[in-house]
Design a protein around this motif. Structure first.
Motif, short mmCIF file in Angstrom:
data_model
loop_
_atom_site.label_atom_id
_atom_site.label_comp_id
_atom_site.label_asym_id
_atom_site.label_seq_id
_atom_site.Cartn_x
_atom_site.Cartn_y
_atom_site.Cartn_z
N VAL A 159 -7.88 -2.69 4.23
CA VAL A 159 -7.35 -3.56 3.20
C VAL A 159 -6.15 -3.78 4.23
O VAL A 159 -5.69 -3.77 5.20
N SER A 160 -5.91 -5.61 3.61
CA SER A 160 -5.71 -6.24 4.47
C SER A 160 -4.55 -6.75 3.95
O SER A 160 -4.20 -7.32 3.21
N LEU A 161 -2.96 -6.39 4.45
CA LEU A 161 -1.73 -6.34 3.75
C LEU A 161 -1.12 -7.60 4.75
O LEU A 161 -0.86 -8.00 6.55
N PRO A 162 -0.53 -8.74 4.36
CA PRO A 162 0.35 -9.54 5.02
C PRO A 162 1.52 -9.32 6.84
O PRO A 162 1.62 -9.55 7.14
N ASN A 163 2.40 -8.45 6.34
CA ASN A 163 2.63 -7.83 7.67
C ASN A 163 1.98 -6.76 8.29
O ASN A 163 2.08 -6.72 9.73
N LEU A 198 1.49 -1.39 -0.47
CA LEU A 198 -0.06 -0.19 0.39
C LEU A 198 1.21 1.35 -0.10
O LEU A 198 1.97 0.94 1.13
N PHE A 199 0.68 2.11 -1.29
CA PHE A 199 1.93 3.36 -1.50
C PHE A 199 1.04 4.64 -0.71
O PHE A 199 -0.18 4.43 -1.07
N GLY A 202 -3.58 10.04 -1.77
CA GLY A 202 -4.24 8.93 -2.41
C GLY A 202 -3.50 7.53 -2.42
O GLY A 202 -2.32 7.66 -1.35
N TYR A 203 -4.28 7.20 -2.64
CA TYR A 203 -3.09 5.66 -2.79
C TYR A 203 -3.09 4.32 -3.61
O TYR A 203 -4.22 4.84 -4.45
N LEU A 204 -1.78 3.57 -3.32
CA LEU A 204 -1.92 2.82 -4.90
C LEU A 204 -1.96 1.98 -4.19
O LEU A 204 -0.50 1.23 -3.48
N ILE A 205 -2.36 0.37 -4.17
CA ILE A 205 -2.77 -1.08 -3.53
C ILE A 205 -1.79 -1.97 -4.47
O ILE A 205 -2.29 -2.15 -5.98
N GLU A 206 -0.54 -2.38 -4.53
CA GLU A 206 -0.34 -3.62 -5.53
C GLU A 206 -0.61 -4.82 -5.02
O GLU A 206 -0.68 -5.27 -3.63
N PHE A 208 5.79 2.25 1.33
CA PHE A 208 5.04 1.68 1.16
C PHE A 208 4.61 0.75 2.61
O PHE A 208 5.45 0.65 3.09
N TYR A 209 3.49 0.41 2.89
CA TYR A 209 2.86 -0.53 4.17
C TYR A 209 3.46 -2.63 3.06
O TYR A 209 2.47 -2.09 2.44
#
Length: 252
Positions: free
Chosen positions: A180-184, A14-15, A35-39, A250-251
């Motif tokens: 948004v669910s991120l791995p870490n 997540l940027f 704003g955000y960018l989700i990869e 990023f996160y």
């Protein structure tokens, strides 16, 4: 509804994108426009919001006069580097790399580049898209809806596994927030302007399009955030903005 092409995908980065700085005249509050960018795991990219129209990067005074923005505040920092293309470039991407555009709502500081991603499906709240034109600003509604594939959201849904769209009307008719669910990092709640800053909660969202709905939406998403111990990123928090990792950081 999960987009078929994302069925087995998930977010990995997540940027936070820096679309410039704005000063609110009534209280001198300086806010970041984000704003955000989700990869995703498979390399897809989802852009969330697009900042001010590009004309602000070239002549702030003229653009502000055209939009009658001075009654509310002033753009104090916005260059080409703060446009979506500039922010994507610092990550090594271009607008052509965007696979999907999510609009949280269509106010001037979010909707400026809505027509700049013609190959990306537009995901937007149903009540927002039902308007004759994007909201833009009280000085006028000069933007038209882009002729692109459009997915309207009328209730909470998973755009794909790990990205949940939350309907949060109040600030605007069809406002959306994202979980948004991120791995870490774990769960991240992007409130957008459903809660622009914590002080707005104490102020009971005075001046919102619909104050009662804004209160209900904010209370609901805060309950969701608490239930999953989410990291909350507010839409325009002067205190939080300097502390956030900005692209190319990023996160994950």
């Amino acid at each position: 509804m999960i987009l078929p092409q994302y069925m087995y995908d998930s977010p990995v980065k997540l940027f936070v994108l820096d679309f410039g700085l704005f000063k609110v005249h009534s209280n001198g509050r300086v806010i970041g426009i984000c704003g955000y960018l989700i990869e995703t795991r498979t390399g897809r990219r989802i852009l969330v919001d697009t900042g001010f129209p590009a004309k602000y990067a070239y002549d702030i005074a003229k653009a502000s006069e055209e939009d009658n923005l001075g009654d509310f505040g002033e753009v104090i920092a916005l260059t080409e580097a703060n446009l979506p293309a500039g922010q994507l470039a610092c990550i090594g991407l271009s607008p052509a790399d965007i696979d999907c555009l999510v609009m949280t709502h269509t106010h001037i500081d979010h909707v400026g580049g809505i027509a700049d991603f013609p190959r990306a499906p537009l995901v937007i709240g149903a009540e927002e898209r039902s308007l004759p034109r994007p909201l833009y600003w009280k000085g006028g509604q000069p933007l038209e809806w882009p002729d692109v594939e459009t997915i309207v959201v009328s209730k909470d849904l998973d755009l794909f596994p790990g990205v949940r769209l939350l309907t949060t009307p109040g600030h605007s008719p069809g406002h959306l927030s994202l979980l948004v669910s991120l791995p870490n990092t774990g769960q991240v709640l992007l409130t957008a302007d459903a809660i622009s800053r914590p002080a707005e909660i104490e102020g009971r969202f005075a001046g919102s399009w619909n104050e009662e709905m804004a209160i209900e939406s904010a209370e609901r998403i805060l309950r969701i955030a608490k239930s999953c111990n989410a990291f909350v990123i507010y839409g325009h928090s002067p205190e939080q903005w300097p502390t956030l990792r900005k692209a190319p950081q990023f996160y994950d």
